[in-house]
Design a protein around this motif. Structure first.
Motif, PDB file in Angstrom:
ATOM      1  N   MET A  32       0.813  -1.096  -0.080  1.00 27.18           N
ATOM      2  CA  MET A  32      -0.068  -0.154   0.072  1.00 27.18           C
ATOM      3  C   MET A  32       0.806   1.202   0.024  1.00 27.18           C
ATOM      4  O   MET A  32       0.477   2.269  -0.693  1.00 27.18           O
ATOM      5  CB  MET A  32      -1.042  -0.182   1.161  1.00 27.18           C
ATOM      6  N   VAL A  33       1.902   1.288   0.784  1.00 23.67           N
ATOM      7  CA  VAL A  33       3.013   2.668   0.895  1.00 23.67           C
ATOM      8  C   VAL A  33       3.511   2.619  -0.517  1.00 23.67           C
ATOM      9  O   VAL A  33       3.814   3.543  -0.928  1.00 23.67           O
ATOM     10  CB  VAL A  33       3.938   2.351   1.905  1.00 23.67           C
ATOM     11  N   PHE A  34       3.910   1.559  -1.140  1.00 24.80           N
ATOM     12  CA  PHE A  34       4.449   1.861  -2.456  1.00 24.80           C
ATOM     13  C   PHE A  34       3.741   2.160  -3.268  1.00 24.80           C
ATOM     14  O   PHE A  34       4.192   3.175  -4.204  1.00 24.80           O
ATOM     15  CB  PHE A  34       5.023   0.152  -2.790  1.00 24.80           C
ATOM     16  N   LEU A  35       2.428   2.008  -3.370  1.00 29.63           N
ATOM     17  CA  LEU A  35       1.379   2.535  -4.323  1.00 29.63           C
ATOM     18  C   LEU A  35       1.322   4.042  -4.286  1.00 29.63           C
ATOM     19  O   LEU A  35       1.101   4.856  -5.024  1.00 29.63           O
ATOM     20  CB  LEU A  35      -0.141   2.051  -4.355  1.00 29.63           C
ATOM     21  N   GLN A  36       1.213   4.501  -2.715  1.00 31.34           N
ATOM     22  CA  GLN A  36       1.151   5.817  -2.441  1.00 31.34           C
ATOM     23  C   GLN A  36       2.383   6.782  -2.906  1.00 31.34           C
ATOM     24  O   GLN A  36       2.365   7.725  -3.388  1.00 31.34           O
ATOM     25  CB  GLN A  36       0.861   5.956  -0.932  1.00 31.34           C
ATOM     26  N   GLU A  37       3.326   5.920  -2.918  1.00 25.33           N
ATOM     27  CA  GLU A  37       4.740   6.767  -3.233  1.00 25.33           C
ATOM     28  C   GLU A  37       4.750   6.840  -4.621  1.00 25.33           C
ATOM     29  O   GLU A  37       5.283   8.002  -5.179  1.00 25.33           O
ATOM     30  CB  GLU A  37       6.049   5.953  -2.710  1.00 25.33           C
ATOM     31  N   ASN A  38       4.345   5.773  -5.366  1.00 28.19           N
ATOM     32  CA  ASN A  38       4.325   5.972  -6.982  1.00 28.19           C
ATOM     33  C   ASN A  38       3.430   6.905  -7.203  1.00 28.19           C
ATOM     34  O   ASN A  38       3.482   7.580  -8.366  1.00 28.19           O
ATOM     35  CB  ASN A  38       4.012   4.722  -7.496  1.00 28.19           C
ATOM     36  N   CYS A  39       2.104   6.978  -6.686  1.00 23.49           N
ATOM     37  CA  CYS A  39       1.016   8.094  -7.091  1.00 23.49           C
ATOM     38  C   CYS A  39       1.602   9.442  -6.661  1.00 23.49           C
ATOM     39  O   CYS A  39       1.481  10.428  -7.608  1.00 23.49           O
ATOM     40  CB  CYS A  39       0.018   7.669  -6.115  1.00 23.49           C
ATOM     41  N   MET A  40       2.437   9.561  -5.636  1.00 23.34           N
ATOM     42  CA  MET A  40       2.959  10.860  -5.435  1.00 23.34           C
ATOM     43  C   MET A  40       3.934  11.240  -6.663  1.00 23.34           C
ATOM     44  O   MET A  40       4.081  12.275  -6.986  1.00 23.34           O
ATOM     45  CB  MET A  40       3.631  11.236  -4.046  1.00 23.34           C
ATOM     46  N   THR A  41       4.884  10.415  -7.038  1.00 23.31           N
ATOM     47  CA  THR A  41       5.792  10.641  -8.133  1.00 23.31           C
ATOM     48  C   THR A  41       4.974  10.994  -9.391  1.00 23.31           C
ATOM     49  O   THR A  41       5.522  12.030  -9.969  1.00 23.31           O
ATOM     50  CB  THR A  41       6.488   9.347  -8.323  1.00 23.31           C
ATOM     51  N   LEU A  42       3.833  10.274  -9.410  1.00 28.38           N
ATOM     52  CA  LEU A  42       2.888  10.849 -10.803  1.00 28.38           C
ATOM     53  C   LEU A  42       2.426  12.234 -10.406  1.00 28.38           C
ATOM     54  O   LEU A  42       2.362  12.899 -11.410  1.00 28.38           O
ATOM     55  CB  LEU A  42       2.005   9.693 -10.842  1.00 28.38           C
ATOM     56  N   VAL A  43       1.876  12.369  -9.429  1.00 31.70           N
ATOM     57  CA  VAL A  43       1.346  13.812  -9.192  1.00 31.70           C
ATOM     58  C   VAL A  43       2.306  14.669  -9.322  1.00 31.70           C
ATOM     59  O   VAL A  43       2.108  15.891  -9.844  1.00 31.70           O
ATOM     60  CB  VAL A  43       0.913  14.017  -7.426  1.00 31.70           C
ATOM     61  N   TRP A  44       3.599  14.722  -8.686  1.00 27.70           N
ATOM     62  CA  TRP A  44       4.712  15.870  -9.030  1.00 27.70           C
ATOM     63  C   TRP A  44       5.155  15.630 -10.360  1.00 27.70           C
ATOM     64  O   TRP A  44       5.519  16.800 -10.946  1.00 27.70           O
ATOM     65  CB  TRP A  44       5.949  15.363  -7.960  1.00 27.70           C
ATOM     66  N   LEU A  45       5.065  14.710 -11.312  1.00 29.55           N
ATOM     67  CA  LEU A  45       5.274  14.844 -12.589  1.00 29.55           C
ATOM     68  C   LEU A  45       4.363  15.423 -13.290  1.00 29.55           C
ATOM     69  O   LEU A  45       4.715  16.383 -14.076  1.00 29.55           O
ATOM     70  CB  LEU A  45       5.617  13.311 -13.313  1.00 29.55           C
ATOM     71  N   VAL A  46       2.992  15.291 -13.094  1.00 30.30           N
ATOM     72  CA  VAL A  46       2.145  15.831 -13.860  1.00 30.30           C
ATOM     73  C   VAL A  46       2.067  17.365 -13.404  1.00 30.30           C
ATOM     74  O   VAL A  46       1.788  18.307 -14.153  1.00 30.30           O
ATOM     75  CB  VAL A  46       0.450  15.249 -13.423  1.00 30.30           C
ATOM     76  N   LEU A  47       2.331  17.861 -12.181  1.00 27.30           N
ATOM     77  CA  LEU A  47       2.528  19.095 -11.715  1.00 27.30           C
ATOM     78  C   LEU A  47       3.617  19.682 -12.528  1.00 27.30           C
ATOM     79  O   LEU A  47       3.560  21.074 -13.049  1.00 27.30           O
ATOM     80  CB  LEU A  47       2.604  19.374 -10.250  1.00 27.30           C
ATOM     81  N   LEU A  48       4.876  19.086 -12.748  1.00 23.63           N
ATOM     82  CA  LEU A  48       5.752  19.610 -13.294  1.00 23.63           C
ATOM     83  C   LEU A  48       5.539  20.086 -14.813  1.00 23.63           C
ATOM     84  O   LEU A  48       5.855  20.965 -15.284  1.00 23.63           O
ATOM     85  CB  LEU A  48       7.032  18.606 -13.334  1.00 23.63           C
ATOM     86  N   ILE A  49       4.940  18.966 -15.469  1.00 24.58           N
ATOM     87  CA  ILE A  49       4.514  19.170 -16.703  1.00 24.58           C
ATOM     88  C   ILE A  49       3.414  20.415 -16.969  1.00 24.58           C
ATOM     89  O   ILE A  49       3.493  21.277 -17.649  1.00 24.58           O
ATOM     90  CB  ILE A  49       3.832  17.703 -17.314  1.00 24.58           C
TER      91      ILE A  49
END
Length: 152
Positions: free
Chosen positions: A1-18
């Protein structure tokens, strides 16, 4: 579950960066580049499995630091290449009066850079006859404010 949350945050930051980079490209005026830097740092922290609270703090801190330290420098570079507008370029210019300038009678005209301007004297008691030279000291609305030209 923690791994999914960490990957989700990476995706959130990537989307915000774009998103911040797209905003920067569209606006052409250094509006969100600092937030893009903050999002990049937060994304890197996410990839290193740093907790989300620290990622958000790093995003805010890096964005603020970039904004504080680089914006004044960036604005100097951008503004140094900016050309003066008609408004700014006329102040201080010596012009020839084409119609008598009389503030009380509300008359006065000059042609500057091919454009007719209404002209008023800097003081009400000063009258400038047609053909005399005047120096533009200010602009009030669409009127040039002038004083009689005197060589330095």
């Amino acid at each position: 579950m923690v791994f999914l949350q960490e990957n989700c945050m990476t995706l959130v930051w990537l989307v915000l960066l774009i998103v911040f980079l797209i905003i920067e490209i569209i606006t052409v005026g250094l509006t969100s580049i600092w937030a893009a830097g903050g999002a990049l740092v937060a994304m890197l922290l996410s990839l290193l499995h740093i907790p989300t609270g620290w990622q958000i703090a790093a995003f805010l801190l890096v964005t603020a630091i970039l904004l504080y330290f680089t914006r004044p420098f960036a604005m100097k570079i951008i503004n140094s290449k900016r050309e003066k507008t008609n408004y700014e370029g006329i102040i201080g210019k010596t012009i020839r009066i084409v119609e008598r300038v009389d503030n009380i009678a509300q008359t006065g005209m000059a042609v500057v850079n091919g454009q007719e301007w209404t002209v008023r004297g800097a003081s009400d008691d000063e009258i400038l006859e047609a053909g005399t030279l005047a120096k533009v000291v200010n602009i009030s609305g669409v009127k040039l404010i002038v004083k009689k030209y005197e060589e330095d």
